[in-house]
Design a protein around this motif. Structure first.
Motif, PDB file in Angstrom:
ATOM      1  N   TYR A   1      19.203  10.122 -38.866  1.00 56.33           N
ATOM      2  CA  TYR A   1      18.585  10.981 -39.874  1.00 56.33           C
ATOM      3  C   TYR A   1      19.443  11.002 -41.142  1.00 56.33           C
ATOM      4  CZ  TYR A   1      16.528  15.116 -42.094  1.00 56.33           C
ATOM      5  OH  TYR A   1      15.931  15.970 -42.980  1.00 56.33           O
ATOM      6  N   ASP A   2      20.756  11.123 -40.977  1.00 60.48           N
ATOM      7  CA  ASP A   2      21.665  11.066 -42.119  1.00 60.48           C
ATOM      8  C   ASP A   2      21.561   9.724 -42.829  1.00 60.48           C
ATOM      9  OD1 ASP A   2      22.688  13.576 -42.102  1.00 60.48           O
ATOM     10  OD2 ASP A   2      24.750  13.005 -41.666  1.00 60.48           O
ATOM     11  N   ARG A   3      21.420   8.670 -42.061  1.00 64.08           N
ATOM     12  CA  ARG A   3      21.323   7.337 -42.657  1.00 64.08           C
ATOM     13  C   ARG A   3      20.029   7.214 -43.460  1.00 64.08           C
ATOM     14  NH1 ARG A   3      21.568   3.110 -38.211  1.00 64.08           N
ATOM     15  NH2 ARG A   3      21.781   1.672 -39.988  1.00 64.08           N
ATOM     16  N   TYR A   4      18.974   7.853 -42.993  1.00 56.42           N
ATOM     17  CA  TYR A   4      17.713   7.836 -43.750  1.00 56.42           C
ATOM     18  C   TYR A   4      17.874   8.607 -45.060  1.00 56.42           C
ATOM     19  CZ  TYR A   4      12.895   8.845 -45.076  1.00 56.42           C
ATOM     20  OH  TYR A   4      11.724   8.975 -45.779  1.00 56.42           O
ATOM     21  N   LEU A   5      18.505   9.788 -45.007  1.00 55.00           N
ATOM     22  CA  LEU A   5      18.725  10.552 -46.231  1.00 55.00           C
ATOM     23  C   LEU A   5      19.563   9.765 -47.231  1.00 55.00           C
ATOM     24  CD1 LEU A   5      19.400  14.243 -45.117  1.00 55.00           C
ATOM     25  CD2 LEU A   5      17.249  13.036 -45.416  1.00 55.00           C
ATOM     26  N   ALA A   6      20.478   8.962 -46.726  1.00 53.35           N
ATOM     27  CA  ALA A   6      21.356   8.177 -47.599  1.00 53.35           C
ATOM     28  C   ALA A   6      20.686   6.912 -48.112  1.00 53.35           C
ATOM     29  CB  ALA A   6      22.631   7.819 -46.850  1.00 53.35           C
ATOM     30  N   GLY A   7      19.467   6.623 -47.652  1.00 56.51           N
ATOM     31  CA  GLY A   7      18.773   5.425 -48.086  1.00 56.51           C
ATOM     32  C   GLY A   7      19.268   4.167 -47.410  1.00 56.51           C
ATOM     33  N   GLN A   8      19.979   4.316 -46.291  1.00 54.98           N
ATOM     34  CA  GLN A   8      20.539   3.156 -45.599  1.00 54.98           C
ATOM     35  C   GLN A   8      19.544   2.518 -44.640  1.00 54.98           C
ATOM     36  OE1 GLN A   8      24.023   4.814 -43.754  1.00 54.98           O
ATOM     37  NE2 GLN A   8      25.132   5.040 -45.699  1.00 54.98           N
ATOM     38  N   ILE A   9      18.563   3.292 -44.192  1.00 59.11           N
ATOM     39  CA  ILE A   9      17.513   2.758 -43.335  1.00 59.11           C
ATOM     40  C   ILE A   9      16.169   3.273 -43.845  1.00 59.11           C
ATOM     41  CG2 ILE A   9      18.999   2.593 -41.296  1.00 59.11           C
ATOM     42  CD1 ILE A   9      17.605   5.108 -40.204  1.00 59.11           C
ATOM     43  N   SER A  10      15.096   2.602 -43.487  1.00 59.89           N
ATOM     44  CA  SER A  10      13.763   3.026 -43.883  1.00 59.89           C
ATOM     45  C   SER A  10      13.236   4.091 -42.925  1.00 59.89           C
ATOM     46  CB  SER A  10      12.810   1.829 -43.869  1.00 59.89           C
ATOM     47  OG  SER A  10      12.586   1.398 -42.526  1.00 59.89           O
ATOM     48  N   LYS A  11      12.147   4.726 -43.320  1.00 58.60           N
ATOM     49  CA  LYS A  11      11.540   5.704 -42.418  1.00 58.60           C
ATOM     50  C   LYS A  11      11.050   5.024 -41.149  1.00 58.60           C
ATOM     51  CE  LYS A  11       9.068   9.278 -43.717  1.00 58.60           C
ATOM     52  NZ  LYS A  11       7.968  10.144 -44.201  1.00 58.60           N
ATOM     53  N   GLN A  12      10.520   3.804 -41.281  1.00 61.41           N
ATOM     54  CA  GLN A  12      10.062   3.093 -40.083  1.00 61.41           C
ATOM     55  C   GLN A  12      11.224   2.823 -39.138  1.00 61.41           C
ATOM     56  OE1 GLN A  12       6.713   2.567 -39.428  1.00 61.41           O
ATOM     57  NE2 GLN A  12       7.628   2.258 -37.409  1.00 61.41           N
ATOM     58  N   ASP A  13      12.393   2.493 -39.689  1.00 63.61           N
ATOM     59  CA  ASP A  13      13.578   2.309 -38.846  1.00 63.61           C
ATOM     60  C   ASP A  13      13.897   3.602 -38.094  1.00 63.61           C
ATOM     61  OD1 ASP A  13      13.968  -0.313 -39.702  1.00 63.61           O
ATOM     62  OD2 ASP A  13      15.268   0.299 -41.361  1.00 63.61           O
ATOM     63  N   LEU A  14      13.781   4.722 -38.790  1.00 59.06           N
ATOM     64  CA  LEU A  14      14.049   6.024 -38.165  1.00 59.06           C
ATOM     65  C   LEU A  14      13.055   6.299 -37.047  1.00 59.06           C
ATOM     66  CD1 LEU A  14      15.674   8.717 -38.292  1.00 59.06           C
ATOM     67  CD2 LEU A  14      13.989   9.519 -39.964  1.00 59.06           C
ATOM     68  N   ILE A  15      11.790   6.022 -37.316  1.00 62.59           N
ATOM     69  CA  ILE A  15      10.747   6.234 -36.304  1.00 62.59           C
ATOM     70  C   ILE A  15      10.978   5.334 -35.091  1.00 62.59           C
ATOM     71  CG2 ILE A  15       8.280   5.962 -35.844  1.00 62.59           C
ATOM     72  CD1 ILE A  15       7.822   6.689 -38.816  1.00 62.59           C
ATOM     73  N   ASP A  16      11.283   4.074 -35.363  1.00 59.34           N
ATOM     74  CA  ASP A  16      11.482   3.116 -34.266  1.00 59.34           C
ATOM     75  C   ASP A  16      12.662   3.497 -33.387  1.00 59.34           C
ATOM     76  OD1 ASP A  16       9.344   1.680 -35.212  1.00 59.34           O
ATOM     77  OD2 ASP A  16      10.560   0.177 -36.256  1.00 59.34           O
ATOM     78  N   ALA A  17      13.666   4.130 -33.981  1.00 60.43           N
ATOM     79  CA  ALA A  17      14.850   4.521 -33.211  1.00 60.43           C
ATOM     80  C   ALA A  17      14.590   5.742 -32.330  1.00 60.43           C
ATOM     81  CB  ALA A  17      16.014   4.803 -34.157  1.00 60.43           C
ATOM     82  N   HIS A  18      13.565   6.544 -32.686  1.00 55.23           N
ATOM     83  CA  HIS A  18      13.294   7.780 -31.936  1.00 55.23           C
ATOM     84  C   HIS A  18      11.781   7.961 -31.766  1.00 55.23           C
ATOM     85  CE1 HIS A  18      17.531   8.887 -32.556  1.00 55.23           C
ATOM     86  NE2 HIS A  18      17.359   8.487 -33.805  1.00 55.23           N
ATOM     87  N   PRO A  19      11.126   7.062 -31.043  1.00 54.60           N
ATOM     88  CA  PRO A  19       9.653   7.102 -30.958  1.00 54.60           C
ATOM     89  C   PRO A  19       9.107   8.341 -30.273  1.00 54.60           C
ATOM     90  CG  PRO A  19      10.576   5.518 -29.401  1.00 54.60           C
ATOM     91  CD  PRO A  19      11.694   5.940 -30.293  1.00 54.60           C
ATOM     92  N   ASP A  20       9.782   8.849 -29.259  1.00 61.96           N
ATOM     93  CA  ASP A  20       9.268  10.024 -28.544  1.00 61.96           C
ATOM     94  C   ASP A  20       9.290  11.264 -29.439  1.00 61.96           C
ATOM     95  OD1 ASP A  20       8.921   8.440 -26.318  1.00 61.96           O
ATOM     96  OD2 ASP A  20      10.796   9.063 -25.352  1.00 61.96           O
ATOM     97  N   GLU A  21      10.387  11.439 -30.159  1.00 61.59           N
ATOM     98  CA  GLU A  21      10.496  12.595 -31.048  1.00 61.59           C
ATOM     99  C   GLU A  21       9.471  12.492 -32.184  1.00 61.59           C
ATOM    100  OE1 GLU A  21      14.341  12.194 -28.897  1.00 61.59           O
ATOM    101  OE2 GLU A  21      13.010  10.802 -29.961  1.00 61.59           O
ATOM    102  N   TRP A  22       9.258  11.274 -32.686  1.00 63.89           N
ATOM    103  CA  TRP A  22       8.265  11.109 -33.748  1.00 63.89           C
ATOM    104  C   TRP A  22       6.857  11.390 -33.219  1.00 63.89           C
ATOM    105  CZ3 TRP A  22       8.657  11.149 -38.785  1.00 63.89           C
ATOM    106  CH2 TRP A  22       7.538  10.805 -39.540  1.00 63.89           C
TER     107      TRP A  22
END
Length: 508
Positions: free
Chosen positions: A65-86
């Motif tokens: 989540y911090d990496r997404y806020l920093a622009g280091q990963i895309s939202k899709q990367d964030l979703i793919d890393a945590h599919p159940d929570e999404w």
């Protein structure tokens, strides 16, 4: 296990009410008000809402989540890393325009899922759109040829909220709206009287819901229901109607001592703009015309500070202290080796107080949404003057107090109708109401440091609204400003949620 209440958030915006309600925990550590469904129609606000729902699926935010806020990963990367929570976030959020046929069909299906849970208890929260009730909105509507309030569907969207109450029969509801609701009329009938009658009968009969005042305050035309946020630890003078209702069967068994004793508790000292944003990374404004660069901005800012100082000198001795402050700022800016950036991701702590603890909880490693806007060079001098004036006089200057040389080329500048056209948020006071108008220009939301010559950033406005620093606003900057301005301050929402939880016996 302690009591929990599935919570339905209607007209949710970016989720200010839900943020406050979702933080209340019972003795077992469970959320008293887990969000079962949040509904919002505007795409950027909905994107923010869903992301925050995702955030709440974790007991502590993941590194991704911090990496997404920093622009280091895309939202899709964030979703793919945590599919159940999404997937859970998707299940508890819906982008629907309440009042439309499509929304009615999908909402029916979503609510059926909530109702299917055995023994489920519910609470409904939300704030039906307020544009038609607000004083500014009503003034604007009067200028529309042929405008008929009775034909404006926005006046009646609250009925969608009533419909959900009638269906779910929740244990409690909280409905928020603008102060203008108290004076709005349609066809000669006061809207507030109709709203109150509909709320009180939403359980199927007269008095099936009982309204409880949240404050000990007789002002405002609806005693106990007009909340002045600055009295309750919010660094903003935001006055809103907030209606709290309990179902009759629950209200009837409340002890009299509880009925009289549960109110928002005023703070001893008003929380100020300084408390909220003084330690944030300093930024320079940009130049909206003629090309922006650090060097060009410094030259323009020095010219603005000097011209504002000279304008004060021409206006008389009463502005002598303001004049000297502006001149000192020009000299300091000229001597600086490093030029302030236009954006910063550096996380800085707040003071060790209740607001600081709330804003900084689970603080991100990178600060989101903190980027300055560009302004016309002519406005830099006005911004600098307003900020220096507030440092000297501890308030924002009125239009008639601006030096003549700084008067904008507006035909109505001296009419008295726009006395606050340029308004600085003074360090030692709570800010004025943060509204969606902050998206239009920065003139009403000038930063109190004359050295920065700018309006507030989205993150600074969000802090005045008490959004935690880890609350990320999706969309472009204009959309982010609108979301912040339309929201309920989450820290105020939490205080209201605690009262509701005590009334329902979910916490002691």
């Amino acid at each position: 296990m302690g009591c929990t209440y599935k919570t339905i958030d209607l007209f949710a915006g970016p989720g200010g009410l839900a943020e406050g309600f979702s933080t209340i925990r019972n003795g077992d550590g469970d959320r008293v008000f887990p969000i079962a469904l949040s509904v919002e129609k505007e795409p950027s606000a909905f994107a923010t809402l869903r992301l925050r729902s995702f955030f709440r699926q974790f007991e502590s935010p993941p590194e991704d989540y911090d990496r997404y806020l920093a622009g280091q990963i895309s939202k899709q990367d964030l979703i793919d890393a945590h599919p159940d929570e999404w997937a859970r976030a998707v299940a508890e959020t819906a982008m629907l325009e309440l009042g439309s046929e499509q929304a009615a069909a999908e909402l029916d299906e979503r609510l059926s899922l909530v109702e299917s849970e055995k023994g489920v208890r519910t609470v409904v929260i939300g704030g039906p759109p307020c544009q038609a009730y607000s004083l500014v909105g009503r003034a604007r509507n009067k200028g529309i040829a042929g405008y008929d309030p009775a034909e404006d569907h926005r006046h009646f969207l609250y009925r969608e909220y009533i419909g959900i109450l009638q269906r779910l029969q929740p244990a409690a509801f909280v409905m928020e709206n603008v102060k203008g609701l108290l004076s709005a009329r349609v066809a000669g009938e006061r809207i507030i009287e109709k709203v109150l009658a509909d709320l009180e009968t939403a359980g199927g009969g007269l008095g099936s819901y009982v309204l409880f005042p949240l404050v000990d305050d007789d002002r405002g035309g609806l005693p106990g229901h007009l909340i002045r946020s600055e009295n309750f630890g919010i660094p903003q003078c935001r006055h809103r109607v907030i209606l709290l209702g309990l179902r009759r069967d629950i209200a009837d068994v409340l002890p009299d001592s509880m009925k009289a004793g549960l109110r928002l508790q005023p703070v001893d000292r008003q929380v100020t703009v300084r408390d909220a944003i003084s330690r944030m990374p300093e930024l320079r404004s940009g130049l909206s015309r003629g090309g922006d660069s650090p060097g060009a901005w410094v030259e323009a800012a020095i010219r603005a500070l000097r011209s504002a100082s000279a304008a004060c000198r021409e206006d008389g001795d009463w502005l002598a202290d303001v004049q000297m402050r502006l001149l000192d700022c020009a000299m300091e800016l000229a001597s600086r080796e490093k030029i302030l950036p236009r954006t910063s991701r550096i996380v800085t702590p707040l003071k060790d107080n209740a607001l600081g603890a709330w804003i900084s909880k689970d603080a991100p490693t990178t600060l989101p949404n903190h980027e300055s806007r560009g302004h016309m060079e002519g406005d830099l001098a006005r911004y600098a003057f307003a900020a220096a004036f507030a440092e000297v006089f501890e308030r924002s200057p009125k239009a008639g107090e601006f030096p003549k040389a700084l008067a904008p080329d507006h035909g109505n500048w001296e009419s008295g109708k726009f006395a606050d056209r340029f308004r600085v948020q003074a360090w030692g006071r709570a800010s004025t109401t943060v509204t969606s108008h902050i998206s239009k220009d920065g003139h009403y939301f000038i930063h109190p440091d004359p050295m920065q010559c700018r309006s507030l950033t989205v993150r600074e406005a969000a802090r005045l609204q008490t959004f935690p620093d880890n609350y990320f606003f999706e969309g472009n900057r204009t959309q982010q400003y609108v979301q912040v301005g339309n929201a309920v301050p989450p820290l105020l929402a939490r205080q209201i949620a605690e009262i509701v939880a005590r009334m329902l016996g979910a916490i002691s």
